[in-house]
Design a protein around this motif. Structure first.
Motif, short mmCIF file in Angstrom:
data_model
loop_
_atom_site.label_atom_id
_atom_site.label_comp_id
_atom_site.label_asym_id
_atom_site.label_seq_id
_atom_site.Cartn_x
_atom_site.Cartn_y
_atom_site.Cartn_z
N ASP A 105 87.51 14.51 58.83
CA ASP A 105 87.78 14.85 57.65
C ASP A 105 86.77 15.91 56.97
O ASP A 105 85.68 15.83 56.67
CB ASP A 105 87.69 13.82 56.42
N ILE A 106 88.03 17.13 57.53
CA ILE A 106 86.87 18.68 56.77
C ILE A 106 86.76 18.77 55.23
O ILE A 106 88.47 19.61 55.38
CB ILE A 106 87.10 19.08 58.33
N VAL A 107 85.76 19.08 55.02
CA VAL A 107 86.23 19.74 53.66
C VAL A 107 85.64 20.99 54.20
O VAL A 107 83.77 21.20 54.51
CB VAL A 107 84.71 19.17 52.38
N TRP A 108 86.39 22.35 53.68
CA TRP A 108 85.77 23.44 53.82
C TRP A 108 85.06 24.16 52.20
O TRP A 108 85.91 24.32 51.63
CB TRP A 108 86.73 24.97 54.35
N ALA A 109 83.43 24.23 52.20
CA ALA A 109 82.76 24.63 51.53
C ALA A 109 82.87 26.78 51.65
O ALA A 109 82.70 27.08 52.64
CB ALA A 109 81.48 24.08 51.23
N ASN A 110 82.78 27.08 50.58
CA ASN A 110 82.51 28.58 50.77
C ASN A 110 81.53 29.20 51.29
O ASN A 110 80.60 28.21 50.27
CB ASN A 110 83.19 29.09 49.49
N HIS A 111 80.76 29.77 52.04
CA HIS A 111 79.62 30.57 51.79
C HIS A 111 79.89 31.99 51.68
O HIS A 111 78.62 32.36 52.72
CB HIS A 111 79.50 29.84 53.95
N SER A 112 80.57 31.81 51.07
CA SER A 112 80.73 33.62 51.21
C SER A 112 81.37 34.42 52.17
O SER A 112 81.49 33.70 53.42
CB SER A 112 79.43 34.83 50.73
N TYR A 113 82.04 36.06 51.94
CA TYR A 113 82.48 36.40 52.99
C TYR A 113 81.25 37.05 54.22
O TYR A 113 81.86 36.99 55.00
CB TYR A 113 83.37 37.29 52.29
N THR A 114 81.25 37.99 53.63
CA THR A 114 80.04 39.15 54.53
C THR A 114 78.48 37.96 55.05
O THR A 114 78.51 37.98 55.79
CB THR A 114 79.61 40.04 53.70
N HIS A 115 78.49 36.80 54.49
CA HIS A 115 76.74 36.59 54.20
C HIS A 115 75.83 37.65 54.15
O HIS A 115 75.46 38.04 54.43
CB HIS A 115 76.48 35.38 55.40
N PRO A 116 75.60 38.65 53.07
CA PRO A 116 74.93 39.45 53.54
C PRO A 116 73.22 39.30 54.22
O PRO A 116 72.50 38.54 52.59
CB PRO A 116 74.52 40.66 52.13
N TYR A 117 72.68 40.13 54.73
CA TYR A 117 71.33 39.32 54.80
C TYR A 117 70.67 40.28 55.76
O TYR A 117 71.28 41.54 56.75
CB TYR A 117 71.34 38.66 55.91
N VAL A 118 69.55 40.91 55.53
CA VAL A 118 68.63 42.20 55.59
C VAL A 118 67.40 41.42 56.34
O VAL A 118 66.50 40.86 54.93
CB VAL A 118 68.51 43.32 55.19
N PRO A 119 66.80 41.22 57.78
CA PRO A 119 65.52 41.40 57.54
C PRO A 119 64.40 41.76 56.80
O PRO A 119 64.36 43.08 57.48
CB PRO A 119 65.49 40.67 59.34
N GLY A 120 63.76 40.52 56.71
CA GLY A 120 62.33 40.79 55.99
C GLY A 120 62.40 41.70 54.88
O GLY A 120 60.93 41.72 53.82
#
Length: 304
Positions: free
Chosen positions: A176-191
């Motif tokens: 029984d899967i519920v789809w939560a939203n985790h944004s589209y691009t998931h922006p992240y810059v290391p550091g």
């Protein structure tokens, strides 16, 4: 568009393997109280898919979402104040906790009600394949085992076969899967520090991050849930308010297994089955086999 035998049954968007968000037109945030006979829903989005006018609705008590044909419902604009006593608005806008000041990291719903555990997996954009062994391990707990997957649009767009496999697990009743939203691009810059990273990066369009993922889920025949998980679990007051304005429940976790602490009764457990954090999946497996993972696994809609 596949139609149910009953003309005013729930709308079913036929899955299309190469679907994009462009299949969904006129996507608009709304907040409307909708009635059909003795049934009542709250509509949070309006759209057209394959020429049919649809609503994304939420049951104000169960928090379950569904796509409905707009022509089948009588709807009128409403407000959070008018719906303040519904379980939905109480989850979207929970009262301030004096013992828990606003946090940059892990704001929102981090612990659920009752016994058992709320198992959630984040599917951030990744070049690695889905860890299907983890999914099978959850499914082995029994037919219809609840699992929340916080999925980014970028992951869906580049993992068509894995996403279709997950859809089949849901359609077959294995999960029984519920789809939560985790944004589209998931922006992240290391550091970069959290305060300048993730969705706090300058120029990030939060509405686009939310709506493009919702549209992509709908284009593939799925119903987005009312839950939104911030990338990195990083947010601020402004982001939290914007998510609430879009009638989404910010979803955190009190047991990110790769980072600790271990789960307890009611824990919202976080792992990454996108191939980027195998350590957390190994901990999950060990806890499950040693019977130290709280049971039963519960639907995230029961948590608020």
């Amino acid at each position: 568009m596949a139609r149910a035998e009953e003309n005013c049954g729930p709308a079913v968007v036929a899955p299309v393997a190469d679907a994009t968000g462009a299949r969904v037109n006129g996507y608009t945030p709304v907040f409307e109280s909708c009635a059909r006979g003795h049934e009542m829903r709250l509509a949070t989005r309006r759209m057209a898919v394959d020429g049919d006018d649809l609503l994304l609705t939420v049951d104000p008590q169960s928090l379950e979402t569904s796509l409905e044909r707009a022509a089948c419902w009588r709807c009128a604009a409403t407000t959070d104040a008018e719906q303040a006593e519904t379980r939905f608005i109480k989850a979207v806008r929970p009262p301030a906790d004096p013992d828990r000041p606003p946090a940059l990291v892990n704001a929102g719903l981090i612990h659920g009600k009752g016994e058992g555990a709320y198992v959630t997996g984040d599917l951030c954009p990744s070049q690695k394949p889905l860890d299907r062994a983890f999914i099978e391990e959850v499914a082995a707990q029994g037919p219809g085992t609840p699992l929340t997957l916080a999925v980014s649009g970028g992951w869906i767009a580049h993992h068509a076969a894995d996403f279709a496999w997950l859809q089949e697990k849901r359609r077959s009743g294995a999960l029984d899967i519920v789809w939560a939203n985790h944004s589209y691009t998931h922006p992240y810059v290391p550091g970069l520090k959290n305060g300048q990273n993730y969705l706090l990066r300058p120029g990030v369009d939060l509405d686009a991050e939310i709506f493009e993922t919702e549209k992509l889920l709908i284009a593939h025949g799925e119903s987005p849930s009312v839950f939104f998980r911030f990338p990195g679990l990083v947010s601020d007051r402004t982001l939290l308010e914007k998510v609430s304005e879009r009638h989404l429940v910010a979803l955190g976790a009190d047991s990110w297994l790769a980072l600790g602490p271990p789960p307890r009764a009611g824990s919202i457990v976080l792992v990454h089955p996108n191939g980027n954090e195998p350590g957390g999946l190994q901990i999950f497996s060990r806890l499950l086999k040693s019977e130290r993972m709280p049971k039963p696994f519960r639907a995230i809609t029961e948590a608020p």
